[in-house]
Design a protein around this motif. Sequence first.
Motif, short mmCIF file in Angstrom:
data_model
loop_
_atom_site.label_atom_id
_atom_site.label_comp_id
_atom_site.label_asym_id
_atom_site.label_seq_id
_atom_site.Cartn_x
_atom_site.Cartn_y
_atom_site.Cartn_z
N SER A 160 0.85 -1.19 0.00
CA SER A 160 0.00 0.00 0.00
C SER A 160 0.89 1.25 0.00
CB SER A 160 -0.92 0.00 1.21
OG SER A 160 -0.16 -0.08 2.42
N ALA A 161 1.80 1.30 -0.94
CA ALA A 161 2.75 2.41 -1.02
C ALA A 161 2.06 3.67 -1.51
CB ALA A 161 3.90 2.05 -1.95
N SER A 162 2.62 4.80 -1.16
CA SER A 162 2.11 6.07 -1.64
C SER A 162 2.63 6.33 -3.05
CB SER A 162 2.55 7.20 -0.71
OG SER A 162 3.97 7.28 -0.67
N VAL A 163 1.91 7.16 -3.79
CA VAL A 163 2.31 7.52 -5.16
C VAL A 163 2.59 9.02 -5.20
CG1 VAL A 163 1.61 7.62 -7.58
CG2 VAL A 163 0.93 5.66 -6.16
N GLU A 164 3.79 9.37 -5.68
CA GLU A 164 4.17 10.79 -5.78
C GLU A 164 4.54 11.11 -7.23
OE1 GLU A 164 7.40 11.67 -3.19
OE2 GLU A 164 6.49 10.69 -1.43
#
Length: 313
Positions: A160-164
């Motif tokens: 559930s990684a963040s997206v930048e």
Amino acid sequence: MAVLVVADNDNALLRDATHKTVTAALKISGDVDVLVLGKGAKAVADQAAKIAGVRKVLLAESDALGHGVAEAQADAVLALAGNYDAILVPATSGGKNFAPRVAAKLDVAPISEIVDVVAADTFTRPIYAGNALETVQSSDSKKVITVRPTAFAAAAEGGSASVESVSGADAAKTRFVSEEMVKSDRPELAAAKIVVSGGRAMGSAEEFQRVIEPLADKLGAAVGASRAAVDAGYAPNDYQVGQTGKVVAPQLYVAIGISGAIQHLAGMKDSKVIVAINKDADAPIFQVADFGLVADYKSAVPELMDALAAAGK
């Protein structure tokens, strides 16, 4: 120690080679980020964010990145290189195009097609067409590595990684003109679970299509070819399996009319089950085959097709 994995994608789908490269990256460090290069590739970034073990996903977009222009891809990676100790790229045709550019700009020695991670600075890679393995230890402060996807298991889902979003890049001296894509309902060769390959024994492009393609369709397989068959014009370049083609490791590899030159064996000998049909009993392909049939393909393949039909395939 932070590691950046450059994703393999087509602006819509994240290819399995990325998951396998993440597996290699996690053997180096637990701090693994994924960089998605493309245009309109937010869906790809979201897919990458679900890979277990990924810390965050970086999305860089531009017109040139959307078309896979190597110069733009290298510049996008270089803009982020200062934050990472290692940059890992799947050893696909695209990855092998821009990764050396990144290494050259960083003034480091690239390490190509690793098949194992011994330590954070030590890796195993094949040499001599896969007949030997060498262990390479790098003292470079930053490492640029291409990863042979067939050598690693795919990383699991569940992340559930963040997206930048980060800055994209355009190539100042290179312009995308056009591309011709091969459209096929068959599985992609590098990721297929079953591959049916033909060799020079086919004799012509028409014979190749008549014999190899119906069997591949019957098995739900991708179509491959030896370098000799490609050089003779029997099959297109993107079908080539071997040291100078694609490296595959399917569950089943069927080699028809292929002698088994060392160049070809380097691209398929890690297949789980290898079936060879060749009328030459001394053909090198039989040395790596799990099942070998010494017979003329002109009679053997129709019999195989009939047997598959009788089995309801």
